[in-house]
Enzyme design. Structure first.
Site, PDB file in Angstrom:
ATOM      1  N   ILE A 204     107.302  -1.430 -13.118  1.00 25.93           N
ATOM      2  CA  ILE A 204     106.201  -2.495 -12.670  1.00 25.93           C
ATOM      3  C   ILE A 204     104.682  -2.056 -13.641  1.00 25.93           C
ATOM      4  O   ILE A 204     104.497  -1.024 -13.776  1.00 25.93           O
ATOM      5  CB  ILE A 204     105.705  -2.198 -11.320  1.00 25.93           C
ATOM      6  CG1 ILE A 204     106.932  -2.247 -10.286  1.00 25.93           C
ATOM      7  CG2 ILE A 204     104.369  -2.754 -11.020  1.00 25.93           C
ATOM      8  CD1 ILE A 204     107.438  -3.775 -10.377  1.00 25.93           C
ATOM      9  N   HIS A 205     104.063  -3.029 -14.207  1.00 35.72           N
ATOM     10  CA  HIS A 205     103.111  -2.834 -15.047  1.00 35.72           C
ATOM     11  C   HIS A 205     102.009  -4.069 -15.292  1.00 35.72           C
ATOM     12  O   HIS A 205     101.032  -3.997 -15.789  1.00 35.72           O
ATOM     13  CB  HIS A 205     103.314  -2.230 -16.472  1.00 35.72           C
ATOM     14  CG  HIS A 205     103.690  -3.075 -17.745  1.00 35.72           C
ATOM     15  ND1 HIS A 205     104.994  -3.619 -17.638  1.00 35.72           N
ATOM     16  CD2 HIS A 205     103.039  -4.020 -18.367  1.00 35.72           C
ATOM     17  CE1 HIS A 205     105.040  -4.706 -18.571  1.00 35.72           C
ATOM     18  NE2 HIS A 205     104.150  -4.824 -19.146  1.00 35.72           N
ATOM     19  N   ARG A 206     102.484  -5.163 -14.863  1.00 38.81           N
ATOM     20  CA  ARG A 206     101.626  -6.295 -15.098  1.00 38.81           C
ATOM     21  C   ARG A 206     100.421  -6.346 -14.226  1.00 38.81           C
ATOM     22  O   ARG A 206     100.498  -5.939 -13.162  1.00 38.81           O
ATOM     23  CB  ARG A 206     102.230  -7.616 -14.576  1.00 38.81           C
ATOM     24  CG  ARG A 206     103.730  -8.022 -15.196  1.00 38.81           C
ATOM     25  CD  ARG A 206     103.205  -8.976 -16.513  1.00 38.81           C
ATOM     26  NE  ARG A 206     104.418  -8.789 -17.308  1.00 38.81           N
ATOM     27  CZ  ARG A 206     104.347  -8.665 -18.662  1.00 38.81           C
ATOM     28  NH1 ARG A 206     103.045  -8.820 -19.273  1.00 38.81           N
ATOM     29  NH2 ARG A 206     105.509  -8.600 -19.493  1.00 38.81           N
TER      30      ARG A 206
END
Ligand code: UD1
Length: 367
Positions: A204-206
């Site tokens: 998860i990084h957005r």
């Protein structure tokens, strides 16, 4: 030919590996690292894992807001491009590094080639979408991975210089996965898992998932519903927000430091299911036959959804549970070849050779 390749963020190191190798067989390459990703586990490990030569220029630009970061990259890139005077500037994907290099090259009248041209999420809230649209409209050579990408370009009126070459990740993903098995047990041990235990792999990084407390809380809660332990290599942006919002990853969530490419492909090859908001991982999962749930409402890799291997889902518990169940039980056996045969690196070099005159002519034409 002299090709100046600009990279800076994690996915670009992976993408350039097969292309750089192919360029260096017949031509010369100058490799420029903007510095967007700079930690050892976000940068150096990828150079080692993908067998990339060290960059010829390190610009050490990172952090800051988007305009600030992109502007500083342009200021640092301009003198390098002027001094190197390359025949082509080659950029990848959709990062701030990509758009900074595209703008700088164009202002200097240098031919620009874009690998992974034509991808669209049709979501202008994503910084990556802005970066892709800008870069495609400035490029003389648009190296598209899929027919859908070619169609997207056509819809925007871009027809000249478009070449369907397949995807650069095909070679490197399959090669790396083949030779990376031996590390699996050690990696699972680091995540507190036994060798045969089923697990999910998540990233998860957005900003859309990490930057608001409520959304990130929902994402973390959703990950706990997967039903098997979830190995989660934590991107710096995610780590920063988890600390800021004081969220703890407990229970079945098994956080790890960011992983290198070989480690990532090792975990990917053996996981039961992937949960991600990354673009690249959706496609890597498809190439290695892992069902995927993407925590976004759009994807650039629509063909993975159409093929039944990828499902878009919100982190809302019912929707997410249903998507996980469907991915587990209804992913088809058939996995059509969506990304072309191996050899994209060489096909890209062929197109750089073939399009050079036309690309240079664009900047010679009088109005
Ligand atoms: C960038 C790309 C995205 C790509 C992703 C892969 C843009 C707009 N986005 O997002 O398309 O999918 O990379 O990871 O270019 N940081 C560190 N150490 C590092 C790198 C970053 O601490 O080595 C920190 C930065 O200071 C920042 C945060 O992590 O606070 C995010 O980095 P940033 O460069 O803004 O973009 P990404 O979210 O990584």
């Amino acid at each position: 030919m002299k090709v100046l390749t600009v990279v800076g963020a994690r996915p670009e190191f992976v993408q350039t590996a097969p292309v750089s190798r192919a360029i260096r067989r017949r031509h010369s390459e100058v490799l420029v690292h903007t510095g967007q990703h700079h930690d050892d586990n976000m940068s150096a490990v990828f150079f080692a894992d993908c067998d990339l030569p060290p960059p010829d220029h390190q610009l050490a630009v990172s952090g800051g807001l988007h305009g600030d970061q992109t502007g500083r990259m342009m200021m640092a890139l301009e003198p390098v491009m002027l001094a190197e005077a390359p025949d082509w500037v080659l950029v990848y994907g959709d990062t701030n590094t990509t758009v900074a290099a595209a703008l700088t090259a164009s202002k200097l009248g240098l031919p620009l080639a874009h690998v992974e041209a034509g991808l669209r999420s049709h979501d202008r809230r994503m910084p990556e979408e802005i970066n892709r649209v800008m870069t495609d409209h400035l490029s003389q050579l648009l190296l598209a991975p899929t027919p859908a990408a070619v169609a997207n370009l056509e819809r925007e009126g871009i027809r000249h210089g478009v070449e369907l070459v397949g995807d650069v990740r095909v070679d490197i993903v399959l090669d790396t996965a083949r030779r990376s098995r031996p590390n699996l047990e050690k990696l699972l041990g680091r995540a507190g898992l036994l060798p045969e235990e089923p697990y999910a792999l998540a990233t998860i990084h957005r900003p859309s998932n990490t930057d608001a407390r409520e959304r990130l809380t929902a994402v973390v809660d959703a990950l706990a519903l997967v039903g098997v332990p979830v190995v989660l290599p934590v991107h710096p942006r995610l780590g920063k927000r988890l600390r800021e919002f004081e969220l703890v990853l407990g229970g079945e969530l098994r956080p790890l430091e960011p992983l290198g490419f070989v480690e990532m492909m090792t975990l990917l090859s053996s996981c039961e299911i992937v949960v991600t908001d990354s673009g690249g991982l959706q496609k890597e999962a498809y190439l290695l036959g892992r069902p995927t749930v993407t925590l976004r409402d759009t994807t650039e890799w629509t063909e993975t959804v159409e093929a039944g291997w990828n499902r878009l889902a919100e982190p809302e518990p019912e929707t997410f549970r249903a998507a996980i169940l469907a991915a587990r039980t209804r992913t088809p056996k058939a996995r059509p070849d969506l990304y072309g045969p191996p050899g994209t690196g060489k096909r890209i070099v062929d197109r750089l050779e073939a399009h050079l005159d036309a690309a240079q002519a664009v900047y010679r034409r009088t109005p």
